[in-house]
Design an enzyme around this catalytic site. Structure first.
Site, PDB file in Angstrom:
ATOM      1  N   ASP A 121       0.847  -1.186   0.000  1.00 25.46           N
ATOM      2  CA  ASP A 121       0.000   0.000   0.000  1.00 25.46           C
ATOM      3  C   ASP A 121       0.888   1.242   0.000  1.00 25.46           C
ATOM      4  OD1 ASP A 121      -3.246   0.384   0.809  1.00 25.46           O
ATOM      5  OD2 ASP A 121      -1.982   2.160   1.006  1.00 25.46           O
ATOM      6  N   ASP A 128       4.270   1.740  -4.650  1.00 26.75           N
ATOM      7  CA  ASP A 128       3.306   2.093  -5.699  1.00 26.75           C
ATOM      8  C   ASP A 128       3.117   0.884  -6.613  1.00 26.75           C
ATOM      9  OD1 ASP A 128       1.878   3.146  -7.802  1.00 26.75           O
ATOM     10  OD2 ASP A 128       3.076   4.972  -7.963  1.00 26.75           O
ATOM     11  N   LYS A 180     -11.833  -5.303  -6.353  1.00 29.87           N
ATOM     12  CA  LYS A 180     -13.053  -4.501  -6.291  1.00 29.87           C
ATOM     13  C   LYS A 180     -13.274  -3.785  -7.615  1.00 29.87           C
ATOM     14  CE  LYS A 180     -13.991  -2.121  -2.587  1.00 29.87           C
ATOM     15  NZ  LYS A 180     -13.932  -1.074  -1.527  1.00 29.87           N
TER      16      LYS A 180
END
Length: 317
Positions: A100, A116, A181
């Protein structure tokens, strides 16, 4: 004595600070999954989403190496840690790499990488933790800060998912799984087509713990099979397909949609009564508070009279 408009301004500034305290006692305490997450020790209610998707697809069965992209605050890493420890056999080692941009509080058995996911160096570093091997599954529960402009939010989320897919092509073994997601919108079928290039089995799923009022869903991609002679490359955009191919045929693909979780269980859109029988409702602290929360600086400003100064300046104008 302050006039009514001045009192309203003071009240609105104080309310802005109060809203930032709501991690412990907010209206979310009526959300059953929010309460269950605290009671069971999960860092966020999103842990139930991964568990319900796994319950439907058995994605974590036999998995010993996993990558969690956009991992903060760490609820999915907690689920992975619990399941992978159960899966490992004698002599095996379970490995989880959580990535993260934000710093995340430590988790036992989870390797944390602050980086990243759009950079080649991040992919190389993830692979290095697996000693040259590849992960069995890659998950991504990341989402942008929504603007309320649905078309823009859906586009940005799609680009984030493609970035996650790009790094997945570097770190996922053939036959592995990818869960991420998505925001369902009018052009989501183009995204399905891009995923179908790498995964023959693609399913859109909606866990019971995901609110029906939300456009979020989770794309479940199984049996990773990259195209022949495909070479992963973080330096170029990943397969940005137009709506139509050169022959004028549609590039859109429709995939199955499945509701995950016990449909007779808790409904995330319902407001359940608080368990106040006898001793009353007991407030539970967050399992893991944010490391660098914006409200911490707001509290300090309030203590130093910053907001009162702003009110005075506004009144002076």
């Amino acid at each position: 004595m302050a006039s009514q408009p001045e009192r309203n301004l003071i009240q609105s500034l104080e309310s802005a600070v109060v809203v930032m305290y709501l991690g412990k006692s907010s209206k979310d305490k009526r959300d059953v999954y929010y309460r269950l997450a605290k009671e069971q020790g999960w860092r966020a209610r999103s842990a139930f989403k991964l568990m319900q998707v796994d319950e439907e697809f058995s994605l974590l069965e036999g998995v010993t190496k996993a990558v969690d992209l956009c991992a903060a605050p760490g609820s999915w890493s907690q689920v992975l840690s619990k399941r992978l420890v159960e899966n490992k056999k004698e002599g095996q080692e379970a490995k989880i790499v959580a990535v993260d941009l934000q710093a995340m509080a430590p988790l036992p058995g989870v390797i944390q990488l602050q980086g990243d996911i759009t950079k080649q160096s991040t992919a190389d570093q993830i692979i290095s933790y697996f000693d040259g091997e590849k992960a069995d599954i890659v998950v991504c529960d990341g989402a942008p800060d929504v603007t309320g402009l649905h078309d823009m939010d859906e586009y940005i989320q799609a680009q984030l998912l493609l970035a996650a897919l790009n790094i997945t092509t570097h770190v996922l073994r053939p036959g592995g799984s990818f869960v991420a997601k998505i925001f369902r919108g009018k052009d989501i079928t183009l995204l399905y087509t891009q995923l179908k290039i790498f995964f023959p089995n693609v399913t859109c799923s909606k866990p019971r713990s995901s609110r029906n009022s939300s456009i979020e869903a989770f794309i479940v991609c199984q049996d990773y099979t990259p195209p022949k002679d495909y070479v992963p490359n973080m330096g170029t955009p990943l397969l940005d397909l137009p709506p139509m191919d050169e022959q004028g045929r549609s590039n859109r693909t429709i995939v199955p949609f499945i509701a995950c979780g016990d449909l007779c269980g808790f409904d995330s859109d319902m407001t359940y009564a608080l368990p106040v029988a006898g001793e009353g409702y007991k407030l539970l602290k967050p399992v893991q508070g944010p490391i660098t929360a914006p409200y911490l600086s707001a509290i300090q400003k309030k203590r130093k009279g910053f907001f009162n100064e702003q009110v005075s300046k506004k009144i002076g104008q």
